[in-house]
Motif scaffolding. Structure first.
Motif, short mmCIF file in Angstrom:
data_model
loop_
_atom_site.label_atom_id
_atom_site.label_comp_id
_atom_site.label_asym_id
_atom_site.label_seq_id
_atom_site.Cartn_x
_atom_site.Cartn_y
_atom_site.Cartn_z
N GLY A 191 26.72 12.38 102.49
CA GLY A 191 26.09 11.33 103.28
C GLY A 191 26.25 11.49 104.77
O GLY A 191 25.99 10.54 105.53
N GLU A 192 26.64 12.68 105.23
CA GLU A 192 26.84 12.91 106.66
C GLU A 192 25.83 13.91 107.21
O GLU A 192 26.13 14.68 108.13
N GLY A 193 24.63 13.90 106.65
CA GLY A 193 23.59 14.79 107.14
C GLY A 193 23.07 14.36 108.51
O GLY A 193 23.34 13.25 108.98
N ALA A 194 22.29 15.23 109.13
CA ALA A 194 21.74 14.93 110.45
C ALA A 194 20.74 13.78 110.39
O ALA A 194 20.05 13.59 109.39
N ASP A 195 20.68 13.00 111.48
CA ASP A 195 19.69 11.92 111.63
C ASP A 195 19.77 10.90 110.49
O ASP A 195 18.76 10.32 110.09
N GLY A 196 20.96 10.66 109.99
CA GLY A 196 21.15 9.63 108.97
C GLY A 196 20.66 10.02 107.59
O GLY A 196 20.51 9.14 106.72
N GLU A 197 20.43 11.32 107.35
CA GLU A 197 19.97 11.77 106.04
C GLU A 197 21.15 12.01 105.09
O GLU A 197 22.27 12.26 105.53
N ALA A 198 20.85 11.96 103.81
CA ALA A 198 21.80 12.38 102.78
C ALA A 198 21.35 13.74 102.25
O ALA A 198 20.16 14.02 102.17
N ILE A 199 22.32 14.57 101.91
CA ILE A 199 22.03 15.88 101.33
C ILE A 199 22.47 15.86 99.87
O ILE A 199 23.64 15.59 99.57
N LEU A 200 21.53 16.12 98.98
CA LEU A 200 21.85 16.20 97.55
C LEU A 200 22.33 17.62 97.26
O LEU A 200 21.65 18.59 97.56
N ARG A 201 23.51 17.73 96.66
CA ARG A 201 24.13 19.04 96.48
C ARG A 201 24.71 19.19 95.07
O ARG A 201 24.98 18.19 94.38
N CYS A 202 24.92 20.43 94.68
CA CYS A 202 25.67 20.79 93.47
C CYS A 202 25.14 20.12 92.21
O CYS A 202 25.89 19.63 91.36
N PHE A 203 23.80 20.10 92.07
CA PHE A 203 23.16 19.54 90.88
C PHE A 203 23.04 20.67 89.85
O PHE A 203 22.28 21.60 90.03
N ILE A 204 23.81 20.57 88.78
CA ILE A 204 23.86 21.66 87.79
C ILE A 204 24.25 21.09 86.43
O ILE A 204 24.96 20.09 86.36
N LEU A 205 23.76 21.72 85.37
CA LEU A 205 24.15 21.39 84.01
C LEU A 205 24.58 22.65 83.29
O LEU A 205 23.97 23.70 83.46
N ASP A 206 25.61 22.54 82.49
CA ASP A 206 25.98 23.61 81.58
C ASP A 206 24.87 23.77 80.54
O ASP A 206 24.20 22.80 80.18
N ASP A 207 24.66 25.00 80.07
CA ASP A 207 23.60 25.23 79.09
C ASP A 207 23.75 24.34 77.86
O ASP A 207 22.76 23.89 77.27
#
Length: 323
Positions: A228-244
């Protein structure tokens, strides 16, 4: 276990028939050999090095004992396999490939590898994954029916929020395994993911940052994080992953909805994510949740050249004044 949809049954039957034909099982010989499909499968199983007996082949191949006895005798006479008395039970004979058998198996493997590789060229990375996991699951189910095994109880899935021991390593592992298979990424990518996750976990004291994991029992099988500390008040969605093992359960959607609900509550100006071209199922999921592709570029910092894609989801109007 869920009841089968009536529409799935004719589709699976048709696909099964087509696979049998396309793989060559309607022919008297298989995999560019002079052997029948059952003989080829016997060589493949014996070649795993598990010192099988004829009785093991009965179970593995689903054939009658008399058929397996004739099959083993034919392969011994052809010089492909040899029988060796079991040290623990002299009445039992273990089956091993001869030097000729190993050469024959090598040819079978080359033929099959080329056949499968040629087919996979026609599928996207996500389609390849769906084919691999779907066929494996269906094969296990068919075997369970043949052996009279009871259906496995449904897995106990849950979503948990916040740091837990092992989360950094597990997220790095899931990313490394997935992208090594689909994009050829190696150590550099795994190290980068681990470092990025360690850095983000060190900032969870800021309530605008968060991580969620999907659990099977206590095992982490999926993750998503919001920086939640992205530039210009943006949120960055990260590390979206699923095990097979967790795919096809709706867990990816649940994780994404959970994370985006968090973003809406905080009223970030937008939510941004970076991914790679070719992950069609993930892109569909993003677009269903309001993300729009805004940028593409070639990136090589991951260990292999890929087309990076940036998607952005605008702030929801009803949450514009939140926080």
């Amino acid at each position: 276990m869920s009841s089968p949809s009536a529409g799935f049954i004719p589709q699976l039957r048709q696909a099964s028939r087509q696979m049998v034909r396309e793989l060559g099982f309607m022919h008297s010989t298989l995999a560019a050999t002079d052997y029948s499909p059952s003989a080829v499968h016997a060589l493949l199983e014996i070649g795993q090095g598990n010192a099988l007996t004829a009785g093991d082949l009965v179970t593995l191949l689903g054939l009658e004992k008399s058929s397996v006895s004739r099959l083993v005798r034919k392969l011994v006479e052809a010089g492909e396999i040899r029988e060796q008395a079991d040290a623990q039970d002299a009445r039992s004979k273990r089956l091993h490939l001869t030097a000729q058998g190993r050469q024959t198996l090598s040819g079978i493997d080359r033929f099959a590898q080329a056949q499968v590789a040629a087919a996979l060229v026609h599928l996207s990375a996500d389609q390849q994954l769906c084919a691999s996991t779907g066929i494996a699951d269906y094969a296990r189910a068919l075997r369970a029916v043949r052996l009279g095994e009871a259906p496995e109880p449904p897995a106990c899935w849950s979503i948990a929020r916040g740091y837990r021991p092992g989360v950094i390593g597990r997220i790095a592992e899931m990313h490394a395994c997935y992208y090594a298979a689909r994009a050829g990424f190696g150590q550099a990518f795994e190290s980068l993911v681990a470092a990025d996750m360690a850095e983000l976990m060190g900032r969870l004291h800021n309530p605008r940052n968060q991580v969620w994991v999907a659990l099977q029992g206590e095992r982490i099988v999926g993750s998503i994080a919001i920086d939640g500390e992205g530039a210009d008040g943006e949120a960055i969605l990260r590390c979206f992953i699923l095990d097979d093992s967790a795919r096809g359960q709706g867990l990816g959607r649940r994780l994404l909805v959970e994370a985006l609900g968090f973003c809406d509550q905080w009223g970030f100006t937008a939510t941004r994510l970076w991914t790679f071209k070719g992950l069609d199922a993930a892109r569909t999921l993003y677009e269903q949740q309001g993300f729009v592709l805004v940028q593409e570029q070639v990136g090589e910092q991951w260990g292999a050249a890929v087309t990076e894609q940036c998607f952005v989801r605008a702030r929801r109007a009803e949450h514009a004044g939140t926080r």
